[in-house]
Design a protein around this motif. Structure first.
Motif, PDB file in Angstrom:
ATOM      1  N   VAL A  27       9.929  28.315  14.616  1.00  0.00           N
ATOM      2  CA  VAL A  27       9.969  29.774  14.525  1.00  0.00           C
ATOM      3  C   VAL A  27       9.583  30.341  15.893  1.00  0.00           C
ATOM      4  N   LEU A  28      10.466  31.171  16.407  1.00  0.00           N
ATOM      5  CA  LEU A  28      10.250  31.839  17.684  1.00  0.00           C
ATOM      6  C   LEU A  28       9.728  33.241  17.410  1.00  0.00           C
ATOM      7  N   CYS A  29       8.556  33.556  17.961  1.00  0.00           N
ATOM      8  CA  CYS A  29       7.964  34.885  17.796  1.00  0.00           C
ATOM      9  C   CYS A  29       8.043  35.617  19.127  1.00  0.00           C
ATOM     10  N   ALA A  47       5.205  28.053  14.414  1.00  0.00           N
ATOM     11  CA  ALA A  47       5.633  29.276  15.092  1.00  0.00           C
ATOM     12  C   ALA A  47       4.937  29.384  16.438  1.00  0.00           C
ATOM     13  N   GLY A  48       5.695  29.811  17.429  1.00  0.00           N
ATOM     14  CA  GLY A  48       5.136  29.989  18.758  1.00  0.00           C
ATOM     15  C   GLY A  48       5.462  31.364  19.313  1.00  0.00           C
ATOM     16  N   LEU A  49       4.466  32.013  19.875  1.00  0.00           N
ATOM     17  CA  LEU A  49       4.642  33.292  20.544  1.00  0.00           C
ATOM     18  C   LEU A  49       5.127  33.011  21.956  1.00  0.00           C
ATOM     19  N   VAL A  62       1.104  35.085  10.654  1.00  0.00           N
ATOM     20  CA  VAL A  62       1.605  34.967   9.278  1.00  0.00           C
ATOM     21  C   VAL A  62       2.453  33.705   9.124  1.00  0.00           C
ATOM     22  N   ALA A  63       3.396  33.501  10.012  1.00  0.00           N
ATOM     23  CA  ALA A  63       4.312  32.354   9.895  1.00  0.00           C
ATOM     24  C   ALA A  63       3.557  31.035   9.875  1.00  0.00           C
ATOM     25  N   ASN A  64       2.507  30.931  10.675  1.00  0.00           N
ATOM     26  CA  ASN A  64       1.766  29.676  10.749  1.00  0.00           C
ATOM     27  C   ASN A  64       0.882  29.408   9.535  1.00  0.00           C
ATOM     28  N   LYS A  65       0.864  30.314   8.579  1.00  0.00           N
ATOM     29  CA  LYS A  65       0.146  30.079   7.320  1.00  0.00           C
ATOM     30  C   LYS A  65       0.955  29.201   6.369  1.00  0.00           C
TER      31      LYS A  65
END
Length: 148
Positions: free
Chosen positions: A104-106, A84-86, A75-78
């Motif tokens: 964004v840290l996932c 965002a990185g997992l 979602v964040a990368n949309k």
């Protein structure tokens, strides 16, 4: 500002990381949920954080948590300007910042402990982006793709 959110699967870890951020005297805003909601949906909360980061991608950063970390990351990368990185360990935390300028840290609440999450977050917050030309060039290419 650090924005943090989760779904029901990441709620407990989110609450723990809020305490960690407060102990570190780091300004943060919880974008939800404010209480455990068994039927909530991760896209709702991930979008709130991503929207904030999209507006100020250099100044602000985000933390998103769900059971696998995958959903919130997708979602964040949309959103434009969000990278965002997992992340599931200390080395990935560092490399996601250095190489990919993640903002964004996932986190996958089902696969890491509270202590691991705190270590990952600490490293992530204290790692600067690379100034190497190859990394800057790659981020520029990502930005170009977003602008098409």
């Amino acid at each position: 500002m650090i924005y943090i959110a989760s779904d029901h699967g990441g709620f407990k870890l989110k609450e723990q990381l809020k305490k960690f951020l407060a102990n570190q005297k780091l300004a943060h805003t919880d974008l939800g949920p404010k209480k455990f909601e068994a039927d909530d949906d991760y896209p709702d909360y991930a979008a709130k954080v991503a929207m904030k980061i999209s507006r100020n991608p250099i100044r602000d950063c985000g933390i998103l948590i769900c059971r696998s970390g995958q959903g919130v990351c997708i979602v964040a990368n949309k959103f434009a300007n969000v990278r965002a990185g997992l992340v599931w360990n200390a080395k990935e935390s560092e490399m996601s910042r250095i190489d990919d300028m993640t903002n964004v840290l996932c986190l996958p609440s089902d696969y890491i402990t509270d202590k691991q999450a705190e270590q990952i977050l600490s490293i992530w917050l204290n790692t600067s982006y690379s100034s190497e030309e190859r990394h800057i060039r790659r981020i520029r290419k990502i930005t170009d793709l977003e602008n098409k």
